[in-house]
Design a protein around this motif. Structure first.
Motif, short mmCIF file in Angstrom:
data_model
loop_
_atom_site.label_atom_id
_atom_site.label_comp_id
_atom_site.label_asym_id
_atom_site.label_seq_id
_atom_site.Cartn_x
_atom_site.Cartn_y
_atom_site.Cartn_z
N GLY A 183 27.94 44.42 41.56
CA GLY A 183 29.29 44.91 41.83
C GLY A 183 30.21 43.80 42.31
O GLY A 183 31.37 43.71 41.91
N LEU A 184 29.68 42.93 43.18
CA LEU A 184 30.47 41.80 43.65
C LEU A 184 30.82 40.86 42.49
O LEU A 184 31.91 40.29 42.44
N ALA A 185 29.88 40.71 41.56
CA ALA A 185 30.14 39.87 40.39
C ALA A 185 31.30 40.45 39.57
O ALA A 185 32.20 39.72 39.11
N GLY A 186 31.30 41.76 39.38
CA GLY A 186 32.41 42.40 38.68
C GLY A 186 33.71 42.24 39.42
O GLY A 186 34.78 42.05 38.81
N PHE A 187 33.65 42.28 40.75
CA PHE A 187 34.85 42.12 41.57
C PHE A 187 35.43 40.71 41.42
O PHE A 187 36.63 40.52 41.25
N VAL A 188 34.55 39.70 41.50
CA VAL A 188 35.00 38.32 41.34
C VAL A 188 35.60 38.10 39.95
O VAL A 188 36.63 37.44 39.79
N LEU A 189 34.97 38.69 38.93
CA LEU A 189 35.49 38.56 37.57
C LEU A 189 36.88 39.18 37.46
O LEU A 189 37.78 38.62 36.81
N SER A 190 37.08 40.33 38.09
CA SER A 190 38.40 40.97 38.03
C SER A 190 39.44 40.18 38.81
O SER A 190 40.63 40.21 38.47
N VAL A 191 39.02 39.44 39.87
CA VAL A 191 39.95 38.54 40.57
C VAL A 191 40.45 37.47 39.61
O VAL A 191 41.65 37.15 39.56
N GLY A 192 39.53 36.91 38.82
CA GLY A 192 39.93 35.92 37.83
C GLY A 192 40.90 36.49 36.81
O GLY A 192 41.87 35.83 36.41
N ILE A 193 40.67 37.74 36.39
CA ILE A 193 41.58 38.39 35.43
C ILE A 193 42.95 38.60 36.06
O ILE A 193 43.99 38.41 35.41
N ALA A 194 42.98 38.99 37.35
CA ALA A 194 44.25 39.20 38.04
C ALA A 194 45.04 37.90 38.11
O ALA A 194 46.26 37.87 37.89
N VAL A 195 44.36 36.79 38.42
CA VAL A 195 45.03 35.49 38.49
C VAL A 195 45.49 35.07 37.10
O VAL A 195 46.59 34.52 36.93
N ASP A 196 44.69 35.35 36.09
CA ASP A 196 45.04 34.98 34.72
C ASP A 196 46.36 35.63 34.29
O ASP A 196 47.18 35.02 33.60
N ALA A 197 46.57 36.88 34.70
CA ALA A 197 47.82 37.56 34.36
C ALA A 197 49.02 36.83 34.97
O ALA A 197 50.06 36.65 34.33
N ASN A 198 48.88 36.40 36.22
CA ASN A 198 49.96 35.64 36.87
C ASN A 198 50.20 34.31 36.17
O ASN A 198 51.34 33.86 36.03
N VAL A 199 49.13 33.65 35.73
CA VAL A 199 49.27 32.37 35.04
C VAL A 199 50.08 32.56 33.76
O VAL A 199 50.99 31.76 33.45
N LEU A 200 49.79 33.61 33.00
CA LEU A 200 50.55 33.87 31.77
C LEU A 200 52.03 34.08 32.07
O LEU A 200 52.91 33.56 31.36
N ILE A 201 52.31 34.85 33.11
CA ILE A 201 53.71 35.12 33.47
C ILE A 201 54.42 33.83 33.91
O ILE A 201 55.53 33.53 33.46
#
Length: 556
Positions: A446-464
């Motif tokens: 579960g923590l691995a999934g959480f860390v992965l979703s943190v990366g996805i959240a940051v990736d969205a900001n990078v695109l913007i």
């Protein structure tokens, strides 16, 4: 200005709701201890640790061969495994371990269980539902002498104390009615009025274990009363093959689900003579939902499939004004009178049962009956599968990863990176609140999934941010560059998020245990990242533009 205020209120509301979901709270619940229901104060922790982090309860289940003969034990356990997994998954996202060991055992490991007795009942309950008509031919009176003889031959007896003249019927509040019948509210009448008016109950005869201790119930045909002190002896006799052979053809004896108390405080049990052939079974059931009614009490509303509805309507139409016993795992829950034909929908009332009992009953009915009766042969507590050093290293790795993300975002995107980090903090809060809403258990997957979703959240900001920089390089104003950056990055963000959610949905649908926990964490994180990247970050930029009136260059 009004739009900005609305956005800020929505963000604040989400923060307050998340704080409420994550705040540990103490509740008073009805729990069973040493066979008795008591009210106890329980502290509810929103996010619990999984087996790998804190350990839990270990159960070993085997086929109860004393109650049935199973030709292919391995195949029966395979089918039982699917039912148990479904029950546990509905019980909560608890990262369980459910696996078959050899050809004769099932191992279940559950993390951090607050109510072990409840968990054991949910797992081992057969949940076999039947609807059977009570006997109206006085079959018990014809067979009681043969049962006395079986008891004498087996050397089983008890004292001569019988229920006697001082007993009074317990008020039976259970009822079942067809919600889709012409008169749903009166389809089946409760037998409580007859129960209350029952007076002295004479014994059937005056000699032998059964004739001395079994009394006619009076409230309905086919219902009998047994004093508490004779329950064990009579149960032992009825378990004998000779006793079953002594019963009239097409008849069966079933106990009531709970012990009762007479007006004088004497304990007794209800025993029912029923038609052996059920008019319908739970195999046609497609849904069961717990509910609470101010008059009926806690209950379970059920729905049958189309074929089951037709059969139920036809069979109940043949037995109007007769009592129909609702039998769960060979125990009679209630036996109301059929007032009109019943179709697909009905309900089972639990009388004084708790809402949690209704929830558990609905859960096991939805998951389906076990193909064979299982018995729990071993119960023990287990320690965390990971050592404390491994746990500490995992938490340290998570902290380092998040810290590096914060440093890189602020170092590379300056002020805009600070806004992204603020949105990321809210993202973490929202994600944990969603997981708490799903009763999720924190494990390393579960923590691995959480860390992965943190990366996805940051990736969205990078695109913007990259789109905003492109618009600024093209000579557009800060306000227009921000608007265009969010607009042009939207499609890429949504596409990547939707594909990730679809992948997580497939994992959740076809996985179990830790795989499902990973999927839930990932999906919750992606949904939260969409909200924070597209709504929260945009709101922060709008707030900054209002404060600077668009006259200040954006540090990005």
């Amino acid at each position: 200005m009004a739009n900005l205020k609305t956005r800020l209120l929505i963000i604040l509301g989400c923060v307050l709701a998340s704080a409420f979901m994550l705040y540990p709270r103490t509740v008073i619940e009805r729990v069973k201890r040493d066979g008795v229901f008591v009210y106890d104060t329980i502290k509810r922790v929103p996010l619990k640790k999984g087996l790998d982090l804190q350990g839990g309860m270990h159960l070993t289940l085997e086929v109860d061969e004393s109650r049935q003969v199973v030709a292919d034990k391995s195949e029966a356990l395979d089918r039982s495994l699917r039912v148990i997994r479904e029950r546990i998954d509905e019980f909560g996202v608890a990262e369980p371990v459910v696996q078959k060991v050899g050809d004769d055992r099932i191992i279940v490991e559950l993390p951090g269980i607050d109510d072990p007795e409840r968990a054991q009942a949910l797992i081992s309950s057969a949940a076999f539902l039947q609807f059977q008509i009570t006997d109206r031919t006085q079959a018990m009176e014809r067979v009681i002498g043969r049962l006395d003889e079986v008891a004498r031959n087996a050397g089983i007896g008890v004292g001569t104390a019988a229920l006697g003249d001082t007993a009074s019927r317990i008020n039976m509040t259970g009822a079942l009615f067809g919600a889709d019948s012409a008169a749903a509210d009166t389809s089946i009448a409760s037998d409580s009025a007859a129960a209350d008016s029952a007076a002295a109950i004479p014994p059937v005869s005056s000699r032998g274990l059964f004739s001395t201790n079994i009394s006619q119930g009076g409230a309905m045909p086919g219902q009998y009363l047994v004093p508490g002190e004779a329950y064990d002896a009579i149960s032992r006799v009825l378990d004998l093959p000779q006793a079953q052979a002594a019963l009239p053809p097409g008849k069966a004896l079933k106990w009531g689900s709970e012990r009762q108390l007479a007006a004088n405080g004497q304990e007794f049990y209800e025993l029912y003579m029923l038609d052996a052939r059920p008019i319908i079974t739970g195999e046609y059931l497609v849904d069961a939902v717990p509910s609470a009614d101010p008059i009926e009490g806690n209950l379970v509303q059920f729905t049958l499939n189309n074929e089951g509805g037709r059969r139920f309507r036809n069979e109940t139409a043949k037995h109007l004004k007769e009592n129909m016993a609702i039998v769960l795992d060979d125990k009679v829950m209630t036996a109301p009178v059929i007032q009109s034909a019943i179709g697909r929908n009905g309900q089972i009332t639990l009388g004084g049962g708790s809402l949690q009992a209704a929830q558990d009953l609905a859960l096991v009915l939805r998951a389906g009956a076990l193909p064979v009766q299982l018995k729990i042969t071993e119960v023990r507590n287990i320690g965390a599968s990971l050592g404390q050093d491994s746990i500490d290293k995992g938490v340290t790795a998570l902290a380092i990863a998040v810290a590096l993300v914060i440093v890189i975002m602020i170092g590379y995107y300056r002020f805009a990176g600070m806004l992204a980090v603020a949105a990321l903090a809210l993202y973490v809060l929202y994600t944990l609140a969603v997981l708490a809403g799903f009763n999720a258990v924190i494990t390393l997957p579960g923590l691995a999934g959480f860390v992965l979703s943190v990366g996805i959240a940051v990736d969205a900001n990078v695109l913007i941010f990259e789109r905003i920089r492109e618009e600024l390089d093209a000579g557009k104003t800060t306000r227009l560059a921000i608007d265009e950056g969010f607009k042009h990055a939207l499609s890429a963000i949504v596409d990547s998020s939707v594909t990730t959610i679809l992948s997580g949905a497939v994992l959740y649908q076809y996985g179990s245990g830790p795989v499902r926990g990973f999927a839930v964490t990932l999906i919750a994180g992606v949904c939260a990242s969409l909200f924070t990247a597209l709504f929260v970050s945009r709101t922060f930029f709008m707030l900054w533009l209002q404060q600077t009136r668009g006259a200040k260059a954006l540090s990005i």
